[in-house]
Write an enzyme that holds these catalytic residues in place. Structure first.
Site, PDB file in Angstrom:
ATOM      1  N   ARG A 157     -41.809 -50.153  31.521  1.00 43.94           N
ATOM      2  CA  ARG A 157     -41.196 -49.534  30.336  1.00 43.94           C
ATOM      3  C   ARG A 157     -42.208 -49.280  29.230  1.00 43.94           C
ATOM      4  NH1 ARG A 157     -37.629 -53.573  31.859  1.00 43.94           N
ATOM      5  NH2 ARG A 157     -35.421 -53.021  32.055  1.00 43.94           N
ATOM      6  N   ILE A 158     -43.046 -50.275  28.924  1.00 45.75           N
ATOM      7  CA  ILE A 158     -43.960 -50.130  27.774  1.00 45.75           C
ATOM      8  C   ILE A 158     -45.037 -49.092  28.089  1.00 45.75           C
ATOM      9  CG2 ILE A 158     -45.582 -51.314  26.234  1.00 45.75           C
ATOM     10  CD1 ILE A 158     -43.894 -53.891  26.701  1.00 45.75           C
ATOM     11  N   ARG A 198     -51.566 -59.201  27.670  1.00 47.75           N
ATOM     12  CA  ARG A 198     -51.958 -60.610  27.636  1.00 47.75           C
ATOM     13  C   ARG A 198     -53.488 -60.698  27.607  1.00 47.75           C
ATOM     14  NH1 ARG A 198     -47.625 -61.378  26.171  1.00 47.75           N
ATOM     15  NH2 ARG A 198     -46.015 -62.785  26.969  1.00 47.75           N
ATOM     16  N   GLU A 238     -55.990 -67.767  22.611  1.00 43.82           N
ATOM     17  CA  GLU A 238     -55.059 -67.326  21.592  1.00 43.82           C
ATOM     18  C   GLU A 238     -54.384 -68.547  20.979  1.00 43.82           C
ATOM     19  OE1 GLU A 238     -51.202 -64.618  21.810  1.00 43.82           O
ATOM     20  OE2 GLU A 238     -52.980 -63.606  22.563  1.00 43.82           O
ATOM     21  N   HIS A 250     -51.036 -60.967  17.863  1.00 37.75           N
ATOM     22  CA  HIS A 250     -49.926 -60.929  18.833  1.00 37.75           C
ATOM     23  C   HIS A 250     -48.613 -60.524  18.127  1.00 37.75           C
ATOM     24  CE1 HIS A 250     -48.580 -62.713  22.953  1.00 37.75           C
ATOM     25  NE2 HIS A 250     -47.794 -61.710  22.597  1.00 37.75           N
TER      26      HIS A 250
END
Ligand code: DGY
Length: 312
Positions: free
Chosen positions: A155-156, A231, A259, A278
C-alpha cells in the site's frame, strides 16, 4: 480483565475498552524501560504495544496464560516474536491501511527536503549566511524526469508511486513477486542501477535485514538519493555513512539503525542526510485511526470474533 497500553494514545479509542468493562492501564511516560514493561504486563489479557516495545517470549510469559491478544499500534510487527505468540495461541494484529497516506506524504517530504536541500537552506538562512541571491547557491536535483525505484510495492509503495507521478517522475519497482501495476518490475540489482531515487517500503524480516548492504549501496547510481521510511535495519548504517560521503547525493531517513539515533552519530554530521525521528505515521488523525484499529482488533479477539487485521 486488564489491557496494558504501553503509551498514551491520541483520540478516544481507549474509551471503547473501558465501556466494555475492561480495566485499561496506560503507561504515561515517553519511555517504557524493559523492567517496567515486564512488571506491567502481568495478568494482562491484551496488550497494545508500540514499535519500541520488544514483545518476546519473556514478555508473553510474564503476562501469563491469560494473554490472548497483542494488538500492535503499528503496521510493522518486527518487534514481536510471532513464532512465540503462535506457540502460545496468542493472536497478533496490526494497523495496515490507516497510515498509508501519512507515510507516503512523509516519504515525499523527505525526498523534497533532500533533493532541494531544504534543511541545509533553512539553516543557511537562520545562521545569517544569506547575504545575496546567487545562480549557484544550494543547487539541488530537479525531480521532473528522474526515476524513482521502489523496493516493496504494498500500500505505501503504491501511494508513494502516485505522488511521484504528479511530480513528473518515472516509477519502477522491485517486490517479491510482480504485481498487476502500470510500472516496470525490475530485479533488485537492475533497480539499483536504474533508479535516481531508491525508496524502501518493505517489512523488516530476517530475509530483508541489511538488504541494502555495502555492495548494494555502492551499486546505486552515483549521485542517487536513498529514502527510508520503513525500518532502519534494512540498511547497513556504517556503509551508508561511507556512501553518503563519497557516492550518493543524499538520504532521507525517518528510521535508523540504531533507533533512536544517538547524539553524536556520524549520520548527524552529514549535511546531505535529513533525519526525522520515526514520524512517518504522525498525522494526528492517522494516529487516532491507528488507535481505533488496534482497539477494534483487540476487542474482536476478546469477544471471540476474527480480528480485522490479523498477523498471527
Ligand atoms: C509502523 O506502523 O510500523 C510505523 O513504523 C509506526 O507507525
Amino acid at each position: 480483565m486488564k489491557v496494558f497500553v504501553t503509551r498514551t494514545l491520541p483520540g478516544r479509542a481507549l474509551e471503547r475498552l473501558r465501556e466494555r468493562g475492561l480495566e485499561v492501564e496506560v503507561h504515561p511516560g515517553l519511555f517504557l524501560p524493559r523492567e517496567a514493561l515486564l512488571k506491567r504486563v502481568e495478568g494482562a489479557v491484551g496488550l497494545i504495544p508500540t514499535v519500541e516495545d520488544r514483545i518476546d517470549a519473556e514478555v508473553m510469559d510474564r503476562a501469563g496464560p491469560g494473554l490472548r491478544v497483542i494488538a500492535c499500534y503499528s503496521v510493522g510487527v518486527d518487534h514481536v516474536d510471532l513464532q512465540a505468540a503462535k506457540e502460545r495461541g496468542i493472536r497478533v494484529t496490526h494497523t495496515p491501511g490507516v497510515l498509508t497516506e501519512a507515510t507516503a506524504d512523509l516519504t515525499l517530504a523527505l525526498l523534497l527536503a533532500v533533493a532541494r536541500r531544504v534543511v541545509e537552506g533553512a539553516a543557511y538562512a537562520k545562521d545569517g549566511l544569506w547575504k545575496a541571491w546567487h545562480p549557484e547557491l544550494l543547487l539541488g536535483l530537479d525531480l521532473q524526469g528522474l526515476t524513482l525505484g521502489l523496493i516493496g510495492m504494498g500500500r505505501i509503495g503504491q501511494a508513494v508511486a502516485k505522488r511521484a507521478l504528479a511530480f513528473g517522475m518515472r516509477v519502477v519497482y522491485h517486490a517479491r513477486t510482480p504485481k498487476p501495476l502500470p510500472y516496470p518490475f525490475l530485479s533488485l540489482e537492475e533497480l539499483l542501477k536504474e533508479a535516481d531515487i531508491v525508496s524502501l517500503h518493505t517489512p523488516l524480516t530476517p530475509e530483508t535485514h541489511r538488504l541494502l548492504n555495502r555492495e548494494r549501496l555502492f551499486a546505486m547510481k552515483r549521485g542517487a538519493i536513498l529514502l527510508n521510511t520503513a525500518r532502519g535495519a534494512l540498511v547497513d548504517t556504517e556503509a551508508l555513512v561511507e556512501a553518503l560521503r563519497s557516492h550518493l547525493f543524499g538520504a532521507g531517513l525517518d528510521v535508523t539503525d540504531p533507533e533512536p539515533l544517538p547524539l553524536g552519530h556520524p549520520l548527524y554530521a552529514l549535511p546531505n542526510a535529513v533525519i526525522t525521528p520515526h514520524i512517518g505515521s504522525a498525522g494526528r488523525r492517522t494516529r487516532e485511526r491507528m488507535a481505533e484499529a488496534a482497539v477494534e482488533s483487540l476487542l474482536a479477539v476478546l469477544e471471540g470474533r476474527e480480528p480485522p487485521n490479523p498477523v498471527v
